[in-house]
Write a protein that holds these residues in place. Structure first.
Motif, short mmCIF file in Angstrom:
data_model
loop_
_atom_site.label_atom_id
_atom_site.label_comp_id
_atom_site.label_asym_id
_atom_site.label_seq_id
_atom_site.Cartn_x
_atom_site.Cartn_y
_atom_site.Cartn_z
N HIS A 1 -0.86 -6.62 8.40
CA HIS A 1 -1.32 -5.29 8.82
C HIS A 1 -0.16 -4.47 9.37
O HIS A 1 0.54 -4.91 10.29
CB HIS A 1 -2.40 -5.43 9.88
CG HIS A 1 -2.88 -4.11 10.43
ND1 HIS A 1 -2.93 -3.85 11.78
CD2 HIS A 1 -3.31 -2.99 9.80
CE1 HIS A 1 -3.37 -2.62 11.97
NE2 HIS A 1 -3.61 -2.07 10.79
N ASP B 1 0.86 -1.17 0.00
CA ASP B 1 0.00 0.00 0.00
C ASP B 1 0.91 1.23 0.00
O ASP B 1 2.11 1.14 0.27
CB ASP B 1 -0.89 -0.04 1.24
CG ASP B 1 -1.85 1.14 1.31
OD1 ASP B 1 -2.26 1.66 0.25
OD2 ASP B 1 -2.18 1.56 2.44
N VAL C 1 2.47 3.34 4.56
CA VAL C 1 3.29 2.13 4.35
C VAL C 1 4.58 2.54 3.64
O VAL C 1 5.62 2.70 4.26
CB VAL C 1 2.52 1.04 3.59
CG1 VAL C 1 3.40 -0.19 3.36
CG2 VAL C 1 1.28 0.63 4.39
N HIS D 1 -8.69 -3.44 4.49
CA HIS D 1 -8.00 -3.85 3.26
C HIS D 1 -7.25 -5.17 3.46
O HIS D 1 -7.23 -6.03 2.58
CB HIS D 1 -7.03 -2.76 2.81
CG HIS D 1 -7.68 -1.50 2.35
ND1 HIS D 1 -8.80 -1.49 1.52
CD2 HIS D 1 -7.39 -0.20 2.59
CE1 HIS D 1 -9.16 -0.24 1.28
NE2 HIS D 1 -8.32 0.56 1.92
N VAL D 2 -6.64 -5.31 4.64
CA VAL D 2 -5.93 -6.55 4.94
C VAL D 2 -6.89 -7.73 4.98
O VAL D 2 -6.61 -8.80 4.43
CB VAL D 2 -5.16 -6.42 6.27
CG1 VAL D 2 -4.56 -7.77 6.70
CG2 VAL D 2 -4.06 -5.37 6.16
N THR E 1 -2.86 0.89 -4.27
CA THR E 1 -3.34 1.97 -3.43
C THR E 1 -4.75 2.40 -3.79
O THR E 1 -5.18 2.25 -4.94
CB THR E 1 -2.38 3.19 -3.54
OG1 THR E 1 -2.94 4.30 -2.85
CG2 THR E 1 -2.15 3.58 -4.99
N LYS F 1 -9.23 -4.29 -2.96
CA LYS F 1 -7.92 -4.64 -3.49
C LYS F 1 -7.72 -6.13 -3.75
O LYS F 1 -6.84 -6.52 -4.52
CB LYS F 1 -6.84 -4.15 -2.52
CG LYS F 1 -6.81 -2.64 -2.33
CD LYS F 1 -5.71 -2.21 -1.36
CE LYS F 1 -5.67 -0.70 -1.19
NZ LYS F 1 -4.59 -0.26 -0.28
N ALA G 1 -1.21 -11.70 3.57
CA ALA G 1 -1.34 -10.27 3.87
C ALA G 1 -0.96 -10.00 5.31
O ALA G 1 -1.06 -10.86 6.19
CB ALA G 1 -2.78 -9.79 3.61
N ASP H 1 -0.45 -3.54 4.17
CA ASP H 1 -1.41 -2.44 4.16
C ASP H 1 -1.63 -1.97 5.60
O ASP H 1 -1.56 -2.76 6.53
CB ASP H 1 -2.74 -2.90 3.55
CG ASP H 1 -3.60 -1.74 3.07
OD1 ASP H 1 -4.06 -0.94 3.92
OD2 ASP H 1 -3.81 -1.62 1.86
N ASP H 2 -1.92 -0.66 5.74
CA ASP H 2 -2.10 -0.11 7.08
C ASP H 2 -3.55 -0.17 7.57
O ASP H 2 -3.79 0.10 8.74
CB ASP H 2 -1.64 1.35 7.11
CG ASP H 2 -2.57 2.27 6.35
OD1 ASP H 2 -3.08 3.24 6.94
OD2 ASP H 2 -2.79 2.03 5.15
N GLN H 3 -4.49 -0.51 6.71
CA GLN H 3 -5.89 -0.51 7.12
C GLN H 3 -6.41 -1.94 7.22
O GLN H 3 -6.30 -2.73 6.28
CB GLN H 3 -6.73 0.31 6.15
CG GLN H 3 -6.29 1.78 6.10
CD GLN H 3 -7.35 2.70 5.55
OE1 GLN H 3 -8.54 2.44 5.66
NE2 GLN H 3 -6.90 3.80 4.96
#
Length: 308
Positions: free
Chosen positions: A298, A169, A173, A286-287, A235, A267, A296, A281-283
């Motif tokens: 986080h 991401d 990230v 989304h993960v 993204t 995604k 995946a 990914d930071d969210q």
């Protein structure tokens, strides 16, 4: 063993160093349920000892580790270290399982419940993968790229055996969370787009995973093992905010092989087509969506993860 070689310090600063917990590398979910049910690590230790000669099944990050170690053919370029809250007895099974699968992992720290992230500094680690959120947050606070592995993730495809594939991401990230803060605090998408267009030629500050992307570039340039690296930026940004992201990478003199500006589309399906060995990914939403398609993790960084 040659004593001089045994005492020589590892040239970790010349290598890509990945620290990984035992549950991220191997599937110890059944054993972990025994620990959580009983609350006594002695029951867990006893079970691991009983299964000492039973190789653990590959975990979510197994493909990532196997491919990283394949870059060592001819010269040492990657060091993988098991950094785990497991006890030393359980560590024996970790090493035996690694040997079973032909993974040349030589180093491990087993802290028996104590936070192991404090060893990341001496290791000069470029990446830490763990299933423990507190350890991941502490590693990020210490300046190490880190992610909490989603253990329920689909495992990596075996379509690209000679290519390490990693997807990132962008905001919080690879890049800082500057733009995400504008989105959340100053008026949503319209404010975000205006902010990014006005600063399209100003590089974003680096995020926690910029050093890892740099290390992957060095690995790619040095590779003479038949292995390749392929990266992707995946993204929620869309045009016109895409330009600042691209120009930031250009200013850093770094490249990604693919860039997906999805404008808020889920995604997971796109990642499934890219087939990464890991996605960061930071969210959490989304993960979670990505985990149904690819490995995946986080990244608990930035404003989206400020409140716990």
């Amino acid at each position: 063993m040659d004593e001089t070689a045994a005492l020589a310090p590892a040239a970790a600063d010349a290598r890509l160093v990945v620290a990984i917990s035992s549950r991220a590398l191997f599937d110890f979910e059944e054993e972990n349920r025994v620990f959580e049910a009983g609350g006594d690590d002695r029951d867990y230790m006893r079970l691991q000892l009983e299964r000492l000669d039973v190789p653990a099944r590959p975990g979510v990050a197994f493909s990532l580790v196997r491919k990283l170690l394949a870059f060592n053919a001819g010269a040492p370029r990657v060091d993988v270290v098991v950094l785990s809250r497991n006890d030393p007895v359980s560590g024996m099974r970790v090493f035996r399982s690694a040997q079973h699968y032909g993974l040349p992992i030589e180093r491990g720290m087993f802290s028996r419940g104590s936070p192991p992230w404090r060893y990341l500094g001496p290791l000069k680690a470029n990446l830490f993968l763990s299933t423990n959120e507190d350890d991941v947050r502490a590693a990020l606070d210490a300046g190490v790229a880190a992610a909490r592995v989603a253990t329920h993730s689909r495992h990596a495809a075996e379509t690209h055996p000679d290519e390490l594939r990693i997807a990132f991401d962008g905001d919080a990230v690879l890049f800082s969370d500057e733009a995400e803060r504008v989105y959340q605090q100053e008026g949503g998408l319209a404010a975000f787009q205006a902010h990014e267009v006005a600063r399209s030629t100003t590089p974003l500050p680096p995020g926690p995973f910029k050093p890892l992307l740099e290390a992957l570039h060095r690995l790619q340039r040095a590779a003479a093992s038949g292995m390749r690296v392929r990266t992707a930026l995946v993204t929620a940004r869309s045009a016109p905010a895409h330009e600042r992201a691209i120009r930031t990478l250009m200013a850093w003199q770094l490249e990604v092989d693919e860039a997906m500006f999805l404008g808020g589309l889920p995604k997971g399906e796109f990642l499934r087509q890219f087939e990464p060995d890991f996605f960061f990914d930071d969210q959490t939403r989304h993960v979670e969506h990505a985990a149904g398609h690819v490995p995946a993790g986080h990244v608990a960084a930035g404003i989206s993860n400020a409140a716990r």
